[in-house]
Design a protein around this motif. Structure first.
Motif, mmCIF file in Angstrom:
data_model
loop_
_atom_site.group_PDB
_atom_site.id
_atom_site.type_symbol
_atom_site.label_atom_id
_atom_site.label_comp_id
_atom_site.label_asym_id
_atom_site.label_seq_id
_atom_site.Cartn_x
_atom_site.Cartn_y
_atom_site.Cartn_z
ATOM 1 N N SER A 108 0.840 -1.221 0.000
ATOM 2 C CA SER A 108 0.000 0.000 0.000
ATOM 3 C C SER A 108 0.868 1.261 0.000
ATOM 4 N N ILE A 109 1.753 1.345 -0.978
ATOM 5 C CA ILE A 109 2.678 2.488 -1.071
ATOM 6 C C ILE A 109 1.874 3.770 -1.299
ATOM 7 N N LYS A 110 2.174 4.788 -0.468
ATOM 8 C CA LYS A 110 1.444 6.057 -0.534
ATOM 9 C C LYS A 110 2.193 7.093 -1.378
ATOM 10 N N LEU A 111 3.527 7.081 -1.243
ATOM 11 C CA LEU A 111 4.352 8.095 -1.902
ATOM 12 C C LEU A 111 5.608 7.404 -2.407
ATOM 13 N N CYS A 112 6.105 7.845 -3.571
ATOM 14 C CA CYS A 112 7.286 7.185 -4.141
ATOM 15 C C CYS A 112 8.262 8.213 -4.699
ATOM 16 N N LEU A 126 2.165 2.966 -14.875
ATOM 17 C CA LEU A 126 1.499 1.920 -14.079
ATOM 18 C C LEU A 126 0.457 2.485 -13.102
ATOM 19 N N ARG A 127 0.335 3.810 -13.034
ATOM 20 C CA ARG A 127 -0.446 4.430 -11.954
ATOM 21 C C ARG A 127 -1.882 3.929 -11.839
ATOM 22 N N ASP A 128 -2.518 3.615 -12.965
ATOM 23 C CA ASP A 128 -3.889 3.094 -12.928
ATOM 24 C C ASP A 128 -3.981 1.796 -12.136
ATOM 25 N N LYS A 129 -2.868 1.069 -12.094
ATOM 26 C CA LYS A 129 -2.853 -0.227 -11.403
ATOM 27 C C LYS A 129 -2.320 -0.109 -9.968
ATOM 28 N N LEU A 130 -1.994 1.134 -9.538
ATOM 29 C CA LEU A 130 -1.440 1.357 -8.191
ATOM 30 C C LEU A 130 -2.377 2.293 -7.413
ATOM 31 N N PRO A 131 -3.517 1.769 -6.939
ATOM 32 C CA PRO A 131 -4.557 2.638 -6.362
ATOM 33 C C PRO A 131 -4.137 3.411 -5.115
ATOM 34 N N THR A 132 -3.162 2.914 -4.338
ATOM 35 C CA THR A 132 -2.802 3.624 -3.086
ATOM 36 C C THR A 132 -1.780 4.737 -3.326
ATOM 37 N N LEU A 133 -1.144 4.771 -4.530
ATOM 38 C CA LEU A 133 -0.074 5.745 -4.778
ATOM 39 C C LEU A 133 -0.644 7.147 -5.004
ATOM 40 N N GLU A 134 -0.333 8.066 -4.074
ATOM 41 C CA GLU A 134 -0.842 9.442 -4.183
ATOM 42 C C GLU A 134 0.177 10.391 -4.808
#
Length: 590
Positions: A108-112, A126-134
């Motif tokens: 559940s990565i929030k920030l990268c 990939l963002r569409d597939k990474l729902p928790t990445l804000e």
């Protein structure tokens, strides 16, 4: 308990500032000059990043990802995340999109943070597939890309008091990091390491590290790997300056410029250094060539036990060092006190020759689940070639009935994140079941035999231990990589990647008439296969008849991380290799 084991990881930088305030903490090459950054300046940057993280809504327990090569910003982000109670998830830059997707969603990565435009573009796609990445930030500056300066600017409204309040709530029992191990099968597993786990390993390693404050450490292995990361924490704890190699291609140059006192390496790196030295030696002519190879033969017979060395041998060694071997040491900067190697077995022949050249190699053993160092050779507690030394102080090691290595102590992980089944498989009554098979030598030195899962039986019911056969075969200058196969078959076979350069030289020197062929034709030539088979037959005598390699298939291109056949720590992905080279397997077993 050791007084320092109550430290949290981010305390290491503050402790360094108190004890060694004038130390150049990290040193990088900028515009052709090595330039250091002091601990005070480093900590100012760490606090700025922490403020930015809080302004972006990162709270205690939130997961922050970092995908970058080694650089000072890597360490700044690491401490900045940890000191506000966040959990650091450092990821290899060279894994597949599927693995990125799995890790980001599992944790559940929030920030990268990423280091460059290529990684930014990959993650952004990939963002569409990474729902928790804000949030996604790049450390390097590019047009139309969200730079991490935005995060730092946003944090200017946060007070230092807020950082101090967050830090005060972090205990050393809290989760500091998730390290996703690039298993040779299945999805990566997130190893949960607390501050206490890693600090305990750092404190235990210090005793075995023969260095003084203000010494220089060279780093080039990825800091997202537990081994290099813990060693960097150790360097900070001991008050060493950490120098970042410019790139793997420039390590040779950087060694001469920095003259480091310590560096870490995986066996493949050391093997390549050795191969380069041997290649240079083979280009010498006449008497010089003979002298070089004589010195190498003397080196290969070296032993740490003085009682095993005759007076005549010591005399020859002194001559070999004076005329040849001491140049090897000088070529590595001339001030090395320790090269620490781990993550796979290293050829004993290379260790002996390097020690004969007074290049101080310390072979050790560990795994991410143990923070990671478990055992290491050292002159304080003892050193024996062919072993990984005695266990660290404060670390208990025992062998199960089948030889599996079991580890107990503060270094053992909390478990695998979101994976109670996998955790229950390896953690039993406080003991970590490593999956590695070992034996004790002289009652105190641990020797690694193989991975439990990689040992196999032939159809005759005999056990084959691939790793020790592979390591022995790769002592041949004509073999670059060697993969033992044959589970359930009548006999063991192997996939072989030839050492093209050495075979080319051999064919020229012996007028074989094949050195004009293309790379592809050369590798497929029967003379090449016969030469490799001769080498295998020569080495086979070291093994029982049921272990001896009967047939081989040549693989012309080196196995790599990029092609998916090696893990980021350079271990063979055996299932992938077997799947990819089905045809060659059929050639061996019909």
């Amino acid at each position: 308990m050791h007084p320092n084991s109550s430290l949290r990881l981010f305390d290491l930088a503050k402790r360094q500032l108190e004890i060694y305030p004038d130390l150049p903490m990290f040193v990088s090459k900028t515009n052709g000059e090595w330039q250091g950054i002091t601990t005070k300046v480093f900590l100012d940057h760490v606090n700025e990043i922490s403020k930015g993280l809080i302004a972006c809504g990162v709270k205690a327990g939130d997961k922050v990802a970092l995908i970058s090569e080694n650089r000072v910003e890597w360490n700044m982000i690491d401490f900045a995340v940890q000191q506000i109670g966040g959990v650091m998830v450092a990821i290899y830059p060279n894994i597949s999109d599927n693995d990125y997707q799995y890790i980001f969603n599992d944790a559940s990565i929030k920030l990268c943070f990423v280091s460059n435009i290529d990684l930014y573009t990959r993650l952004d796609a990939l963002r569409d597939k990474l729902p928790t990445l804000e949030y996604l930030f790049s450390i390097n500056k590019y047009d139309n890309v969200q730079n991490w300066q935005i995060l730092i600017d946003r944090g200017q409204s946060i007070s230092q008091t807020k950082i101090d309040e967050c830090s005060a709530k972090v205990t050393n029992e809290d989760l500091a990091m998730l390290i996703y191990t690039s298993g040779t099968t299945g999805n990566p597993k997130g190893v949960m390491l607390t501050h206490k786990n890693v600090i305990s390993d750092v404190v235990a390693c210090e005793y075995s590290t023969p260095l003084e404050p203000y010494h220089r450490a060279l780093t080039f292995l990825p800091a997202c790997h537990a081994y290099e990361r813990t060693l960097q924490y150790l360097y900070i704890y001991m008050g060493l300056s950490i120098y970042f190699a410019e790139s793997t291609d420039k390590i040779g140059e950087n060694l001469k410029e920095i003259k480091p006192h310590i560096m870490t390496a995986v066996p493949r790196v050391i093997e390549k250094v050795y191969e380069k030295i041997m290649e240079k030696g083979s280009h010498l002519s006449g008497f010089k060539n003979k002298l070089f190879h004589w010195a190498v033969r003397i080196g290969e017979q070296y032993d740490l036990d003085e009682n095993k060395l005759s007076f005549i041998y010591k005399l020859k060694l002194a001559v070999a060092r004076k005329l040849i071997l001491q140049r090897w040491y000088e070529g590595l900067g001339g001030e090395l006190i320790a090269i620490v190697t781990g993550s796979a077995g290293i050829q004993e022949k290379i260790v002996r020759t390097f020690l004969a050249a007074e290049i101080p190699i310390y072979e050790g053993y560990g795994l991410t689940e143990a923070s990671p160092v478990v055992a290491v050779n050292c002159f304080k507690r003892g050193k024996k070639i062919g072993t990984v030394g005695p266990p660290l102080n404060g670390v208990e090691v025992k062998l199960a009935d089948d030889g599996e290595i079991l580890v107990h102590g503060d270094i053992v992980m909390k478990g695998y994140y979101n994976n109670p089944e996998a955790t229950a498989e390896v953690l039993k009554n406080g003991w970590l079941y490593t999956g590695d098979i070992g034996e004790w030598i002289d009652g105190k030195y641990l020797k690694i035999i193989d991975r439990k899962k990689e040992m196999f039986k032939t159809s005759g019911g005999k056990y084959v231990v691939p790793q020790q056969i592979e390591n022995k075969m790769m002592e041949s200058p004509f073999i670059s990589q060697f993969i033992v196969v044959g589970e359930g078959e009548k006999f063991p076979g192997a996939f072989v990647v030839p050492n093209y350069q050495n075979l080319l030289k051999w064919s020229k020197d012996n007028n074989k008439g094949i050195d004009g062929l293309s790379f592809e034709e050369f590798q497929k030539n029967n003379l090449v296969k016969e030469k490799i088979e001769d080498e295998i037959n020569r080495i086979n005598i070291n093994f029982g008849h049921w272990e001896q390699i009967k047939k081989i298939a040549i693989i012309p291109t080196e196995l790599s991380i990029e092609s998916g056949e090696l893990t980021p720590t350079l271990k063979y992905k055996r299932k992938v290799i077997l799947e990819k080279y089905k045809k060659q397997y059929q050639e061996i077993y019909g």
